[in-house]
Motif scaffolding. Structure first.
Motif, PDB file in Angstrom:
ATOM      1  N   GLU A  67      -0.738  38.889 -24.379  1.00 37.12           N
ATOM      2  CA  GLU A  67      -2.098  38.343 -24.279  1.00 37.12           C
ATOM      3  C   GLU A  67      -2.381  37.832 -22.863  1.00 37.12           C
ATOM      4  O   GLU A  67      -3.431  38.108 -22.291  1.00 37.12           O
ATOM      5  CB  GLU A  67      -2.299  37.214 -25.276  1.00 37.12           C
ATOM      6  CG  GLU A  67      -2.377  37.683 -26.710  1.00 37.12           C
ATOM      7  CD  GLU A  67      -2.315  36.529 -27.683  1.00 37.12           C
ATOM      8  OE1 GLU A  67      -3.376  36.159 -28.212  1.00 37.12           O
ATOM      9  OE2 GLU A  67      -1.208  36.000 -27.906  1.00 37.12           O
ATOM     10  N   ALA A  68      -1.440  37.077 -22.309  1.00 43.88           N
ATOM     11  CA  ALA A  68      -1.634  36.523 -20.964  1.00 43.88           C
ATOM     12  C   ALA A  68      -1.694  37.633 -19.926  1.00 43.88           C
ATOM     13  O   ALA A  68      -2.520  37.584 -19.003  1.00 43.88           O
ATOM     14  CB  ALA A  68      -0.510  35.540 -20.630  1.00 43.88           C
ATOM     15  N   LEU A  69      -0.845  38.633 -20.054  1.00 40.00           N
ATOM     16  CA  LEU A  69      -0.855  39.741 -19.092  1.00 40.00           C
ATOM     17  C   LEU A  69      -2.157  40.530 -19.171  1.00 40.00           C
ATOM     18  O   LEU A  69      -2.700  40.952 -18.137  1.00 40.00           O
ATOM     19  CB  LEU A  69       0.356  40.651 -19.309  1.00 40.00           C
ATOM     20  CG  LEU A  69       1.710  39.993 -18.999  1.00 40.00           C
ATOM     21  CD1 LEU A  69       2.854  40.904 -19.439  1.00 40.00           C
ATOM     22  CD2 LEU A  69       1.826  39.642 -17.528  1.00 40.00           C
ATOM     23  N   LEU A  70      -2.691  40.711 -20.364  1.00 36.81           N
ATOM     24  CA  LEU A  70      -3.975  41.394 -20.519  1.00 36.81           C
ATOM     25  C   LEU A  70      -5.087  40.598 -19.839  1.00 36.81           C
ATOM     26  O   LEU A  70      -5.897  41.143 -19.083  1.00 36.81           O
ATOM     27  CB  LEU A  70      -4.300  41.598 -22.000  1.00 36.81           C
ATOM     28  CG  LEU A  70      -5.705  42.131 -22.300  1.00 36.81           C
ATOM     29  CD1 LEU A  70      -5.910  43.513 -21.692  1.00 36.81           C
ATOM     30  CD2 LEU A  70      -5.963  42.149 -23.792  1.00 36.81           C
ATOM     31  N   ILE A  71      -5.137  39.302 -20.079  1.00 36.24           N
ATOM     32  CA  ILE A  71      -6.173  38.459 -19.479  1.00 36.24           C
ATOM     33  C   ILE A  71      -6.033  38.433 -17.963  1.00 36.24           C
ATOM     34  O   ILE A  71      -7.019  38.512 -17.233  1.00 36.24           O
ATOM     35  CB  ILE A  71      -6.139  37.048 -20.096  1.00 36.24           C
ATOM     36  CG1 ILE A  71      -6.608  37.143 -21.555  1.00 36.24           C
ATOM     37  CG2 ILE A  71      -6.983  36.069 -19.312  1.00 36.24           C
ATOM     38  CD1 ILE A  71      -6.391  35.918 -22.370  1.00 36.24           C
ATOM     39  N   LYS A  72      -4.806  38.368 -17.484  1.00 34.33           N
ATOM     40  CA  LYS A  72      -4.571  38.386 -16.040  1.00 34.33           C
ATOM     41  C   LYS A  72      -5.094  39.694 -15.426  1.00 34.33           C
ATOM     42  O   LYS A  72      -5.731  39.685 -14.374  1.00 34.33           O
ATOM     43  CB  LYS A  72      -3.075  38.227 -15.755  1.00 34.33           C
ATOM     44  CG  LYS A  72      -2.730  38.086 -14.304  1.00 34.33           C
ATOM     45  CD  LYS A  72      -1.244  37.807 -14.125  1.00 34.33           C
ATOM     46  CE  LYS A  72      -0.932  37.581 -12.670  1.00 34.33           C
ATOM     47  NZ  LYS A  72       0.458  37.212 -12.459  1.00 34.33           N
ATOM     48  N   THR A  73      -4.859  40.804 -16.091  1.00 33.63           N
ATOM     49  CA  THR A  73      -5.331  42.113 -15.613  1.00 33.63           C
ATOM     50  C   THR A  73      -6.858  42.162 -15.602  1.00 33.63           C
ATOM     51  O   THR A  73      -7.471  42.596 -14.627  1.00 33.63           O
ATOM     52  CB  THR A  73      -4.779  43.245 -16.507  1.00 33.63           C
ATOM     53  OG1 THR A  73      -3.353  43.198 -16.460  1.00 33.63           O
ATOM     54  CG2 THR A  73      -5.268  44.603 -16.052  1.00 33.63           C
ATOM     55  N   LEU A  74      -7.488  41.718 -16.691  1.00 27.76           N
ATOM     56  CA  LEU A  74      -8.950  41.724 -16.768  1.00 27.76           C
ATOM     57  C   LEU A  74      -9.569  40.817 -15.707  1.00 27.76           C
ATOM     58  O   LEU A  74     -10.566  41.171 -15.075  1.00 27.76           O
ATOM     59  CB  LEU A  74      -9.406  41.288 -18.163  1.00 27.76           C
ATOM     60  CG  LEU A  74      -9.063  42.226 -19.314  1.00 27.76           C
ATOM     61  CD1 LEU A  74      -9.386  41.578 -20.651  1.00 27.76           C
ATOM     62  CD2 LEU A  74      -9.787  43.555 -19.156  1.00 27.76           C
ATOM     63  N   LEU A  75      -8.974  39.658 -15.495  1.00 32.32           N
ATOM     64  CA  LEU A  75      -9.482  38.726 -14.493  1.00 32.32           C
ATOM     65  C   LEU A  75      -9.326  39.299 -13.087  1.00 32.32           C
ATOM     66  O   LEU A  75     -10.228  39.196 -12.256  1.00 32.32           O
ATOM     67  CB  LEU A  75      -8.764  37.383 -14.614  1.00 32.32           C
ATOM     68  CG  LEU A  75      -9.290  36.250 -13.752  1.00 32.32           C
ATOM     69  CD1 LEU A  75     -10.749  35.946 -14.089  1.00 32.32           C
ATOM     70  CD2 LEU A  75      -8.442  35.010 -13.942  1.00 32.32           C
ATOM     71  N   ALA A  76      -8.203  39.956 -12.817  1.00 31.23           N
ATOM     72  CA  ALA A  76      -7.955  40.535 -11.491  1.00 31.23           C
ATOM     73  C   ALA A  76      -8.963  41.640 -11.169  1.00 31.23           C
ATOM     74  O   ALA A  76      -9.356  41.807 -10.014  1.00 31.23           O
ATOM     75  CB  ALA A  76      -6.530  41.078 -11.406  1.00 31.23           C
ATOM     76  N   ARG A  77      -9.403  42.380 -12.181  1.00 30.83           N
ATOM     77  CA  ARG A  77     -10.394  43.445 -11.965  1.00 30.83           C
ATOM     78  C   ARG A  77     -11.738  42.895 -11.523  1.00 30.83           C
ATOM     79  O   ARG A  77     -12.404  43.459 -10.675  1.00 30.83           O
ATOM     80  CB  ARG A  77     -10.606  44.245 -13.244  1.00 30.83           C
ATOM     81  CG  ARG A  77      -9.545  45.255 -13.508  1.00 30.83           C
ATOM     82  CD  ARG A  77      -9.950  46.103 -14.704  1.00 30.83           C
ATOM     83  NE  ARG A  77      -8.757  46.679 -15.288  1.00 30.83           N
ATOM     84  CZ  ARG A  77      -8.636  47.020 -16.551  1.00 30.83           C
ATOM     85  NH1 ARG A  77      -9.634  46.859 -17.387  1.00 30.83           N
ATOM     86  NH2 ARG A  77      -7.516  47.533 -16.994  1.00 30.83           N
ATOM     87  N   SER A  78     -12.161  41.808 -12.147  1.00 26.77           N
ATOM     88  CA  SER A  78     -13.504  41.307 -11.876  1.00 26.77           C
ATOM     89  C   SER A  78     -13.544  40.163 -10.870  1.00 26.77           C
ATOM     90  O   SER A  78     -14.567  39.926 -10.258  1.00 26.77           O
ATOM     91  CB  SER A  78     -14.181  40.883 -13.174  1.00 26.77           C
ATOM     92  OG  SER A  78     -13.429  39.901 -13.823  1.00 26.77           O
ATOM     93  N   CYS A  79     -12.464  39.444 -10.702  1.00 27.94           N
ATOM     94  CA  CYS A  79     -12.371  38.331  -9.747  1.00 27.94           C
ATOM     95  C   CYS A  79     -11.021  38.425  -9.033  1.00 27.94           C
ATOM     96  O   CYS A  79     -10.107  37.655  -9.321  1.00 27.94           O
ATOM     97  CB  CYS A  79     -12.445  36.997 -10.480  1.00 27.94           C
ATOM     98  SG  CYS A  79     -14.057  36.312 -10.650  1.00 27.94           S
ATOM     99  N   PRO A  80     -10.873  39.373  -8.097  1.00 27.21           N
ATOM    100  CA  PRO A  80      -9.571  39.614  -7.483  1.00 27.21           C
ATOM    101  C   PRO A  80      -8.945  38.402  -6.797  1.00 27.21           C
ATOM    102  O   PRO A  80      -7.731  38.300  -6.718  1.00 27.21           O
ATOM    103  CB  PRO A  80      -9.835  40.717  -6.475  1.00 27.21           C
ATOM    104  CG  PRO A  80     -11.201  41.222  -6.742  1.00 27.21           C
ATOM    105  CD  PRO A  80     -11.913  40.247  -7.591  1.00 27.21           C
ATOM    106  N   SER A  81      -9.769  37.453  -6.336  1.00 22.32           N
ATOM    107  CA  SER A  81      -9.197  36.299  -5.640  1.00 22.32           C
ATOM    108  C   SER A  81      -8.836  35.159  -6.594  1.00 22.32           C
ATOM    109  O   SER A  81      -8.240  34.165  -6.180  1.00 22.32           O
ATOM    110  CB  SER A  81     -10.180  35.790  -4.581  1.00 22.32           C
ATOM    111  OG  SER A  81     -11.379  35.368  -5.197  1.00 22.32           O
TER     112      SER A  81
END
Length: 142
Positions: free
Chosen positions: A30-44
């Motif tokens: 779950e955390a890895l999925l959220i981290k991936t989704l967040l990195a796509r839309s807010c890379p910083s």
């Protein structure tokens, strides 16, 4: 060891009806999925922790409705479940989630479409594209 008394059914039911924020390992799926989704839309943005919103009573009610009703009326039995995000800046997530039906509509100050609860597929929407520290700001709702 002393014998452990069984928890009364009413007390268990009451606890199950309360939304809880359950900490997840940063290595969990779950955390890895959220981290991936967040990195796509807010890379910083930097993800510092992930908590699952857990309300056993609401989940059981939804799962029961999904399995007994939705599956039969949705095309091919696909109920199209998705992970959605909700942001809160002024109140702690636990306070917003204390309502008996999940997210508390009384805290809504309105939005683009008026007063209501807003959820988004893209995690950058609820945080307004910001990536500075913002505690208790993003809630994922599977």
């Amino acid at each position: 060891l002393p014998e452990r008394k069984a928890e009364p059914r009413a007390a268990r039911a009451e606890q199950d009806a309360v939304a809880k924020l359950v900490p997840l390992s940063m290595q969990s799926n779950e955390a890895l999925l959220i981290k991936t989704l967040l990195a796509r839309s807010c890379p910083s943005a930097r993800l510092s922790r992930v908590q699952r919103v857990q309300n056993k009573k609401l989940w059981r009610e939804y799962a029961d409705y999904r399995d007994k009703s939705l599956v039969h009326i949705c095309a091919g039995g696909d109920v199209n479940e998705m992970l959605l995000f909700h942001g809160t800046a002024e109140r702690a997530a636990a306070e917003v989630l204390a309502h008996q039906n999940g997210l508390d509509p009384r805290f809504s100050k309105g939005g683009f479409y008026g007063k209501g609860i807003y959820l988004a597929e893209d995690p950058s929407y609820p945080i307004g594209g910001r990536s500075e520290p913002w505690s208790d700001s993003l809630t994922a709702n599977p």
